[in-house]
Write an enzyme that holds these catalytic residues in place. Structure first.
Site, short mmCIF file in Angstrom:
data_model
loop_
_atom_site.label_atom_id
_atom_site.label_comp_id
_atom_site.label_asym_id
_atom_site.label_seq_id
_atom_site.Cartn_x
_atom_site.Cartn_y
_atom_site.Cartn_z
N ALA A 36 0.92 -1.17 0.00
CA ALA A 36 0.04 0.03 -0.08
C ALA A 36 0.89 1.15 -0.03
CB ALA A 36 -0.93 0.00 1.25
N TYR A 90 2.48 -12.23 -1.31
CA TYR A 90 0.95 -12.53 -1.20
C TYR A 90 0.79 -13.21 -2.74
CZ TYR A 90 -1.21 -8.50 -3.81
OH TYR A 90 -1.74 -7.60 -4.59
N TYR A 105 -2.06 -14.27 2.15
CA TYR A 105 -0.74 -13.79 2.59
C TYR A 105 0.04 -14.78 3.17
CZ TYR A 105 -3.48 -9.42 2.58
OH TYR A 105 -4.11 -8.42 2.57
N ASP A 106 1.59 -14.39 2.91
CA ASP A 106 2.57 -15.36 3.10
C ASP A 106 3.71 -14.18 3.72
OD1 ASP A 106 4.56 -17.04 4.19
OD2 ASP A 106 5.29 -17.41 1.89
N ARG A 169 -7.82 -4.54 6.96
CA ARG A 169 -7.60 -5.87 6.60
C ARG A 169 -8.13 -6.95 7.48
NH1 ARG A 169 -7.19 -2.80 2.63
NH2 ARG A 169 -5.72 -2.65 0.82
N THR A 228 -13.68 7.42 0.76
CA THR A 228 -13.67 6.85 -0.70
C THR A 228 -14.98 5.74 -0.57
OG1 THR A 228 -12.27 4.94 0.02
CG2 THR A 228 -11.19 6.97 -1.15
N GLY A 230 -16.25 3.89 -3.43
CA GLY A 230 -16.22 2.76 -4.76
C GLY A 230 -16.81 3.44 -5.85
N GLY A 259 -7.27 2.24 -4.72
CA GLY A 259 -7.08 3.17 -3.71
C GLY A 259 -5.80 3.88 -3.17
N ASP A 260 -4.86 3.00 -3.63
CA ASP A 260 -3.61 3.36 -3.36
C ASP A 260 -3.09 4.74 -4.42
OD1 ASP A 260 -3.22 1.87 -1.24
OD2 ASP A 260 -2.35 0.18 -2.74
#
Length: 318
Positions: A36, A90, A105-106, A169, A228, A230, A259-260
């Site tokens: 992000a 990820y 995720y990892d 998240r 924001t 959408g 979004g970023d």
């Protein structure tokens, strides 16, 4: 180098199977970088704002891939290298109705999770016009919760504008944990960005988007609140006035990072001294362009953004 915008957070390796294939059966994975805060830095940099990214990485080919990618887009990495740490990653399997997009995720024990202020180039935060991070960063470890707070405090004391995206998240923490951590940071934040759905889920506020923005500004004394929404666009409350911005029509290829892209463009215009309503429009146009390219990064140009703002079509540019 003195950067106008400094961001702090994790950048991961993004691995994805070819479109229409599943992770469990794919024979190949596409390799990209994503995070992000670095996504925001890239968007701002590509729109003419000097940007730097502050973090900690493993001293390995994977870590160096991250810095190489960021430099490609004009972002200067300020990194603490760790010989023994690992690189977060990820996996993303793009969905098509009725199958949703799936993210795995990892990132446990990634290098950044142990980053402390005394390991980082804090002076670039003090010299910047703006400092940005998001709610993803303090979600990764207790150490990062403390470091995020200390960096925001450093920026505040230096007179650097601070910006924070709630960026919730659910795979990283619960709404209540996110609320407790983020609200403890809010007194050090000048500009808050948050998705309307995150405000409702994490901060447990009700009302329409203008009401949410006004309540947040009043409760936490933010200089600017951006919500924001959408497909319903975005709005910003600044100086007691609410500005609204619709979305620009787009043919979506990859929505991750939208979004970023919005935030990076928005901050780049604020740093340039543009009014909030102009920053909102640039954010929306950049977000629309980001949706037309694969990967998390907004690989766009100022001319392309200006063309969207002028209502240019998507025909062949000869």
């Amino acid at each position: 180098m003195t950067a106008e915008l400094v961001t702090f957070g994790e950048t991961m390796i993004r691995l994805s199977p070819p479109e229409g294939e599943r992770i469990e059966t794919a024979r190949s994975l596409e390799f990209r970088t994503a995070g992000a805060e670095s996504n925001v830095a890239v968007a701002a940099s590509r729109l003419g704002c000097s940007a730097a990214w502050l973090s900690k990485l493993p001293d390995s080919p994977l870590g160096r891939r991250v810095t190489t990618e960021l430099r490609t887009h004009g972002v200067e990495p300020y990194v603490r290298w760790d010989d023994d740490a690992r690189q977060g990653a990820y996996y993303i399997e793009q969905g098509r109705a009725p199958r949703p997009t799936n993210v795995i995720y990892d990132r446990a024990d990634a290098a950044v999770t142990t980053a402390r202020p005394d390991e980082l180039a804090v002076d670039i935060v003090e010299d910047a016009a703006a400092f940005y991070t998001s709610g993803i960063t303090p979600a990764l470890s207790e150490t990062l919760r403390e470091t995020t707070g200390e960096l925001l405090q450093t920026a505040t004391e230096a007179g650097t504008t601070t910006a924070f995206d709630l960026n919730y998240r659910s795979k990283l923490w619960s709404p209540s944990d996110a609320r407790d951590a983020c609200e403890s940071l809010f007194p050090k934040v000048d500009v808050l960005v948050a998705a309307e759905r995150d405000i409702r889920a994490v901060l447990e506020l009700d009302g329409d988007a203008p009401t949410l923005a006004s309540e947040l500004a009043g409760d936490f004394d933010f200089e600017t609140v951006v919500v924001t929404r959408g497909e319903d666009g975005a709005l910003a409350r600044h100086g007691g006035t609410v500005y609204e911005q619709p979305v620009f029509e787009t043919d979506t290829v990859d929505a991750i990072g939208t979004g970023d892209a919005f935030v990076g463009a928005f901050l780049s215009r604020l740093i340039a001294g543009e009014p909030v309503e102009t920053a909102l429009a640039y954010g929306a146009a950049t977000a629309a362009l980001k949706r037309t390219v694969h990967g998390d990064l907004a690989v766009v140009t100022p001319d392309e953004v200006e063309r969207v703002l002028r209502g240019g079509d998507a025909g062949i540019d000869r």
